[in-house]
Design a protein around this motif. Sequence first.
Motif, PDB file in Angstrom:
ATOM      1  N   VAL A 149       6.032   4.881   9.153  1.00 17.52           N
ATOM      2  CA  VAL A 149       5.226   3.969   8.345  1.00 17.52           C
ATOM      3  C   VAL A 149       5.173   2.658   9.107  1.00 17.52           C
ATOM      4  N   LEU A 150       3.966   2.191   9.385  1.00 24.43           N
ATOM      5  CA  LEU A 150       3.756   1.017  10.231  1.00 24.43           C
ATOM      6  C   LEU A 150       3.119  -0.081   9.384  1.00 24.43           C
ATOM      7  N   ASP A 151       3.940  -0.981   8.899  1.00 19.52           N
ATOM      8  CA  ASP A 151       3.451  -2.033   7.996  1.00 19.52           C
ATOM      9  C   ASP A 151       2.930  -3.203   8.833  1.00 19.52           C
ATOM     10  N   THR A 152       1.638  -3.486   8.708  1.00 23.30           N
ATOM     11  CA  THR A 152       1.034  -4.572   9.495  1.00 23.30           C
ATOM     12  C   THR A 152       1.533  -5.949   9.068  1.00 23.30           C
ATOM     13  N   ALA A 153       2.238  -6.016   7.938  1.00 24.35           N
ATOM     14  CA  ALA A 153       2.688  -7.292   7.353  1.00 24.35           C
ATOM     15  C   ALA A 153       1.507  -8.155   6.914  1.00 24.35           C
ATOM     16  N   THR A 154       0.326  -7.540   6.778  1.00 28.22           N
ATOM     17  CA  THR A 154      -0.799  -8.234   6.143  1.00 28.22           C
ATOM     18  C   THR A 154      -0.924  -7.685   4.727  1.00 28.22           C
ATOM     19  N   ARG A 155      -1.358  -8.511   3.800  1.00 27.63           N
ATOM     20  CA  ARG A 155      -1.454  -8.116   2.396  1.00 27.63           C
ATOM     21  C   ARG A 155      -2.869  -8.322   1.897  1.00 27.63           C
ATOM     22  N   VAL A 187     -13.272   0.171   5.484  1.00 25.66           N
ATOM     23  CA  VAL A 187     -12.154  -0.358   4.690  1.00 25.66           C
ATOM     24  C   VAL A 187     -10.942  -0.673   5.568  1.00 25.66           C
ATOM     25  N   SER A 188     -11.147  -0.705   6.904  1.00 23.91           N
ATOM     26  CA  SER A 188     -10.024  -1.069   7.762  1.00 23.91           C
ATOM     27  C   SER A 188      -9.996  -2.592   7.922  1.00 23.91           C
ATOM     28  N   SER A 189      -9.176  -3.073   8.827  1.00 31.64           N
ATOM     29  CA  SER A 189      -9.104  -4.514   9.108  1.00 31.64           C
ATOM     30  C   SER A 189      -8.686  -4.652  10.566  1.00 31.64           C
ATOM     31  N   ALA A 190      -8.775  -5.860  11.100  1.00 39.93           N
ATOM     32  CA  ALA A 190      -8.381  -6.072  12.495  1.00 39.93           C
ATOM     33  C   ALA A 190      -6.921  -5.672  12.691  1.00 39.93           C
ATOM     34  N   ALA A 191      -6.069  -6.025  11.730  1.00 39.42           N
ATOM     35  CA  ALA A 191      -4.642  -5.706  11.862  1.00 39.42           C
ATOM     36  C   ALA A 191      -4.411  -4.189  11.806  1.00 39.42           C
ATOM     37  N   GLY A 236       0.815  -1.216   0.000  1.00 41.17           N
ATOM     38  CA  GLY A 236       0.000   0.000   0.000  1.00 41.17           C
ATOM     39  C   GLY A 236       0.845   1.260   0.000  1.00 41.17           C
ATOM     40  N   LEU A 237       2.090   1.156  -0.468  1.00 43.60           N
ATOM     41  CA  LEU A 237       2.970   2.331  -0.534  1.00 43.60           C
ATOM     42  C   LEU A 237       3.193   2.763  -1.991  1.00 43.60           C
ATOM     43  N   SER A 238       2.333   2.284  -2.884  1.00 46.76           N
ATOM     44  CA  SER A 238       2.299   2.733  -4.278  1.00 46.76           C
ATOM     45  C   SER A 238       3.561   2.416  -5.070  1.00 46.76           C
ATOM     46  N   SER A 239       3.980   1.157  -4.986  1.00 44.60           N
ATOM     47  CA  SER A 239       5.101   0.750  -5.831  1.00 44.60           C
ATOM     48  C   SER A 239       4.715   0.831  -7.309  1.00 44.60           C
ATOM     49  N   SER A 240       3.446   0.613  -7.652  1.00 47.27           N
ATOM     50  CA  SER A 240       3.045   0.695  -9.070  1.00 47.27           C
ATOM     51  C   SER A 240       3.141   2.120  -9.585  1.00 47.27           C
ATOM     52  N   ALA A 241       2.649   3.074  -8.796  1.00 46.80           N
ATOM     53  CA  ALA A 241       2.736   4.474  -9.237  1.00 46.80           C
ATOM     54  C   ALA A 241       4.195   4.899  -9.359  1.00 46.80           C
ATOM     55  N   ALA A 242       5.055   4.411  -8.449  1.00 43.70           N
ATOM     56  CA  ALA A 242       6.481   4.742  -8.527  1.00 43.70           C
ATOM     57  C   ALA A 242       7.068   4.213  -9.835  1.00 43.70           C
ATOM     58  N   LEU A 243       6.689   2.985 -10.209  1.00 43.49           N
ATOM     59  CA  LEU A 243       7.181   2.429 -11.471  1.00 43.49           C
ATOM     60  C   LEU A 243       6.649   3.242 -12.656  1.00 43.49           C
ATOM     61  N   GLU A 244       5.359   3.545 -12.635  1.00 43.63           N
ATOM     62  CA  GLU A 244       4.772   4.307 -13.753  1.00 43.63           C
ATOM     63  C   GLU A 244       5.462   5.664 -13.911  1.00 43.63           C
ATOM     64  N   MET A 245       5.685   6.355 -12.791  1.00 44.80           N
ATOM     65  CA  MET A 245       6.279   7.691 -12.902  1.00 44.80           C
ATOM     66  C   MET A 245       7.774   7.617 -13.231  1.00 44.80           C
ATOM     67  N   ALA A 246       8.455   6.554 -12.802  1.00 44.44           N
ATOM     68  CA  ALA A 246       9.863   6.398 -13.202  1.00 44.44           C
ATOM     69  C   ALA A 246       9.946   6.163 -14.707  1.00 44.44           C
ATOM     70  N   VAL A 247       9.035   5.341 -15.231  1.00 44.97           N
ATOM     71  CA  VAL A 247       9.021   5.074 -16.677  1.00 44.97           C
ATOM     72  C   VAL A 247       8.675   6.364 -17.437  1.00 44.97           C
ATOM     73  N   ALA A 248       7.690   7.112 -16.933  1.00 49.51           N
ATOM     74  CA  ALA A 248       7.339   8.378 -17.592  1.00 49.51           C
ATOM     75  C   ALA A 248       8.534   9.333 -17.558  1.00 49.51           C
ATOM     76  N   ARG A 249       9.244   9.342 -16.411  1.00 50.41           N
ATOM     77  CA  ARG A 249      10.422  10.225 -16.292  1.00 50.41           C
ATOM     78  C   ARG A 249      11.496   9.816 -17.295  1.00 50.41           C
ATOM     79  N   ALA A 250      11.636   8.499 -17.503  1.00 53.20           N
ATOM     80  CA  ALA A 250      12.609   7.999 -18.478  1.00 53.20           C
ATOM     81  C   ALA A 250      12.217   8.436 -19.889  1.00 53.20           C
TER      82      ALA A 250
END
Length: 393
Positions: free
Chosen positions: A219-225, A317-321, A136-150
Amino acid sequence: MEAMTNAENVVDKVVADFVARYGEQPGWVVRAPGRVNLIGEHTDYNDGFVLPLAINRAVAIALRPRPDERVRLHSLDFPEQPAAFALDEVRREQPAPAGEGWAEYVRGVAWALHEAGYAPSGWEGTAAGDVPVGAGLSSSAALEMAVARAFAAAGGWEWDAPRMALAGQRAENAWVGVNCGIMDQMISAAGEARHALLIDCRTLESEPAPLPPGTAVLVLDTATRRGLVDSAYNERRAQCERAAAYFGVPALRDVSPERFALHGAGLDPVTRRRARHVVGENERVLQAAAAMRAGDAGALGALMNASHASLRDDFEVSSAALDAMASCAQAQPGVYGARMTGGGFAGCAVALVEAARAEAVADAVRACYVAATGVEPAIYITEASAGASVITP
Ligand code: GLA
């Protein structure tokens, strides 16, 4: 605690691989970051306001131009899925969602840039990232914008953050087939060091908001996906559209809290709760930006806590974790506020903390979360970093 300061390593890695592969230095090295959202959740696709910051984890690409209108991009993270295609092939293709393979993001961005009126030219290189995938830290958007920057570097065009963000979103919506809003691409394209960005998702105007003095962001990653929750996301979007139609406006952005209080009762109970979240959250974002301008960490933290409650109880849209993580953080001395961040159901929470106590808070939250769930979280202190950029030359 892991510090989120690996960006240099990613850059070193792509440069080393590039030099080994092509026997020369790259023409450019570009990077684009992931993000964490301080406040303003599920408001972007309602034409509303968000307040994210770019984190110091990113996707980096080392590249050189090619004379033959082809793109070749090797990934150190997904070595079995290189992107290799002719630009005229992509230009001729229709947006048929082709699945979520790594290379499809690269092809999708090339296609969307062409659709947006740019003339992408050929290049080749190596990519690597250190944004955790699926957290949930937007690795896809980072890839898209890196490609656009390239593409922008190779094509010699100006970086127009909103237009590049829209192209990235188009690639994700129409090519990859994920129905996201504009927040993730906008902050990756336009982030500013030491600042969050107040983004108006209708006009795509943005304004930097400084982090309150003496604070740090955890940033507190619950380690749930997340499992298959696209349907829940799309259902929320449909409910929001229904509520906007009921009020006779283009989007829930146009409904004030006063109007909601007067007329909200006519909605069915579920749609009413969804709309109440969005209307309230937009207000909270504007108040949070004001608190940041005033350097008021306490006010900002209280708004974050209120946002979590609204996402848990009204938007659901939350969860127990995520609830456990937010409660663990909110209970610690030195924490101004904490909430789930991103689309929800799994992934990360975010906390605003006293910088001097950040390490101690991280240890205490970890212990609390392990006691509550039996799961080991990943906790990072992050720095607000710059958006997509050319590092060299
Ligand atoms: C996901 C989407 C964003 C936004 C958030 C919720 O991260 O990609 O566009 O809608 O959910 O705020």
